[in-house]
Design a protein around this motif. Sequence first.
Motif, PDB file in Angstrom:
ATOM      1  N   GLU A  67      -1.526  -2.490 -13.126  1.00 50.96           N
ATOM      2  CA  GLU A  67      -2.352  -1.439 -12.532  1.00 50.96           C
ATOM      3  C   GLU A  67      -1.491  -0.472 -11.717  1.00 50.96           C
ATOM      4  O   GLU A  67      -1.702   0.750 -11.749  1.00 50.96           O
ATOM      5  N   ARG A  68      -0.509  -1.015 -10.989  1.00 46.98           N
ATOM      6  CA  ARG A  68       0.375  -0.161 -10.189  1.00 46.98           C
ATOM      7  C   ARG A  68       1.178   0.768 -11.107  1.00 46.98           C
ATOM      8  O   ARG A  68       1.359   1.959 -10.796  1.00 46.98           O
TER       9      ARG A  68
ATOM     10  N   GLU B 225       1.231   6.655  -7.736  1.00 43.11           N
ATOM     11  CA  GLU B 225       0.877   6.895  -6.333  1.00 43.11           C
ATOM     12  C   GLU B 225      -0.617   6.745  -6.073  1.00 43.11           C
ATOM     13  O   GLU B 225      -1.031   6.561  -4.926  1.00 43.11           O
ATOM     14  N   ALA B 226      -1.434   6.809  -7.103  1.00 40.41           N
ATOM     15  CA  ALA B 226      -2.887   6.674  -6.919  1.00 40.41           C
ATOM     16  C   ALA B 226      -3.324   5.223  -6.783  1.00 40.41           C
ATOM     17  O   ALA B 226      -4.501   4.950  -6.504  1.00 40.41           O
ATOM     18  N   PHE B 227      -2.408   4.271  -6.950  1.00 39.54           N
ATOM     19  CA  PHE B 227      -2.749   2.852  -6.843  1.00 39.54           C
ATOM     20  C   PHE B 227      -3.173   2.518  -5.421  1.00 39.54           C
ATOM     21  O   PHE B 227      -2.501   2.880  -4.451  1.00 39.54           O
ATOM     22  N   ALA B 228      -4.320   1.812  -5.285  1.00 43.47           N
ATOM     23  CA  ALA B 228      -4.857   1.435  -3.968  1.00 43.47           C
ATOM     24  C   ALA B 228      -4.640  -0.049  -3.742  1.00 43.47           C
ATOM     25  O   ALA B 228      -5.198  -0.873  -4.466  1.00 43.47           O
ATOM     26  N   GLU B 229      -3.855  -0.391  -2.745  1.00 43.83           N
ATOM     27  CA  GLU B 229      -3.511  -1.790  -2.488  1.00 43.83           C
ATOM     28  C   GLU B 229      -4.715  -2.617  -2.076  1.00 43.83           C
ATOM     29  O   GLU B 229      -4.833  -3.797  -2.430  1.00 43.83           O
ATOM     30  N   GLU B 230      -5.665  -1.998  -1.347  1.00 39.79           N
ATOM     31  CA  GLU B 230      -6.775  -2.774  -0.787  1.00 39.79           C
ATOM     32  C   GLU B 230      -7.730  -3.318  -1.847  1.00 39.79           C
ATOM     33  O   GLU B 230      -8.455  -4.277  -1.603  1.00 39.79           O
ATOM     34  N   SER B 231      -7.763  -2.736  -3.025  1.00 41.62           N
ATOM     35  CA  SER B 231      -8.680  -3.222  -4.057  1.00 41.62           C
ATOM     36  C   SER B 231      -7.952  -3.940  -5.184  1.00 41.62           C
ATOM     37  O   SER B 231      -8.526  -4.187  -6.245  1.00 41.62           O
ATOM     38  N   ALA B 232      -6.700  -4.328  -4.956  1.00 38.74           N
ATOM     39  CA  ALA B 232      -5.886  -4.866  -6.047  1.00 38.74           C
ATOM     40  C   ALA B 232      -6.210  -6.318  -6.374  1.00 38.74           C
ATOM     41  O   ALA B 232      -6.133  -6.722  -7.527  1.00 38.74           O
TER      42      ALA B 232
ATOM     43  N   GLY C 174     -11.773  -0.422  -7.432  1.00 35.13           N
ATOM     44  CA  GLY C 174     -11.355   0.977  -7.397  1.00 35.13           C
ATOM     45  C   GLY C 174     -10.257   1.329  -8.366  1.00 35.13           C
ATOM     46  O   GLY C 174     -10.348   2.340  -9.092  1.00 35.13           O
ATOM     47  N   ASN C 175      -9.197   0.519  -8.437  1.00 32.39           N
ATOM     48  CA  ASN C 175      -8.087   0.840  -9.335  1.00 32.39           C
ATOM     49  C   ASN C 175      -8.535   0.843 -10.795  1.00 32.39           C
ATOM     50  O   ASN C 175      -8.140   1.717 -11.574  1.00 32.39           O
TER      51      ASN C 175
END
Length: 512
Positions: free
Chosen positions: A32-33, A38-45, A58-59
């Motif tokens: 996903e990353r 840069e649009a990758f969101a860590e909080e929803s990983a 989200g991702n």
Amino acid sequence: MPLFRDDERALAEGIREVMYANPFLPERIEGERHALGEAFAEESADWNRLPELADDPGNLQVILERSDKLTPELAKRLRKPEHGATSQELALYEDLVVFGLYHSSRSVLDQVIERSVAERKPLPVKAYGDFAGSAEQLLAIPGIELPSNYEFGHLFAAFFQVRRAFHHIFSFIVGSSPAASRLRAAVWQSIFTHDLRRYRQVLYNCMGDITTLVTGPSGTGKELVARAIGLSRYVPFDAKTCTFSDDFVQSFYPLNLSALSPTLIESELFGHCRGTFTGAVDDHAGWFEVCPARGTVFLDEIGELAASIQVKLLRVLQSRTFQRLGETKAREFRGKVIAATNRDLAVEMQENRFREDLYYRLCSDVIVTPSLRDHLRESPDELQTLVNFIAERLIGNEGPGLADEVLSWINAGHLGADYAWPGNFRELEQCVRNILIRSEYRPAVRASSGSNGLTSALDEGTLTADELLRHYCTRVYLRTGSYEAAARQLGLDRRTVKAKIDDQLLEELRNG
């Protein structure tokens, strides 16, 4: 001119990584990353710790939005004579299409699973026509030969298997601890292997030849792991009738070997002819005969199996043939075998109680279920998650109140945060039930495996007569290695000895 621009290629390559990754391992997050940059969101990983949410994380939402825009644009480019796509680009495009087709069919397949479980029979899938139409438009482009050349019915069946795997893994393996995630990942590999691409192309049709062995302490959910694997096997789809060829709901055939006599075990597994033994008034088909090619026979407590039956089971695993008791006709076993034990089979083989050749037929795929202590050691908050789950399953909407009572009882010093839970998940369930009924839970007094602990318990008078008998029977059984030998030494009936064996204490004694 390249088929992909640089940013499009990065997205497609990341999607490919996500698609073929084990969804319960960090490799899926890295995919996903890669796809989002840069649009990758860590909080929803880290969504794989809990069952799939009502809305996509989200991702994944962003990936699907971008994929849905890119795929038809690439198809349009491929329809132009001057597209100039390389074989590597065509393979990447194909993976992008398959990813989109899978996600667009998820809700339909989930409904099929729910209805099949409720009605307990295979059901027609009318939505297959829409799926095949989309696949035809994107994968059957005139003049373009894609690498895999998928048959659409097989692709639909593969998606159905993935959805069932998610459904059963999350249904049977509860919790959000790292240990729970690793167990889910191990089950996923037992179903699909570590290479999902190779599985979908060639292995889907021959995984029944590979036996799975599930080991771990009593009460850790070995049968639930077996069910998750057995109920998630590949089921072919008939595009003409729009139905799946087998009923996955009825495809699991369990047998607890410790609960039956050797004669009954043979009868239940191999079947028998009329008149073979007293009470055999009719011909009887055993599990190996009844189980279809896409089905699974689960042998619980394989370490308890008598030596004479071990030989017969070895033949089934080697030759895939067997005979009913009382006949000479060879019959074919077409399904998969999953076995489970809480015994240390290395010790059993060393003591000549378990055949080495049988073990090496069982161990091609081994899963170890973690103890409840393992879960809580890494994630102490997991106790609340598990208690909430058990309480809700017991009393539905009133579950949260019961869960609060249970946690209050535990944390008030009655058990404490460091309680070892020797009975694992099974003991935790009984704890919740005890508090539901009596507002308290008092674990059985257990003599420790050491001689000093037993002596102290005897001196203090804390053992009941039954607890003392269980402890002594367990010790003698461990020393003699069989129920018969223990019964002779104790002067008791074999069945009495077997009933008095304390599995948890036996494990403590072996490990101590």
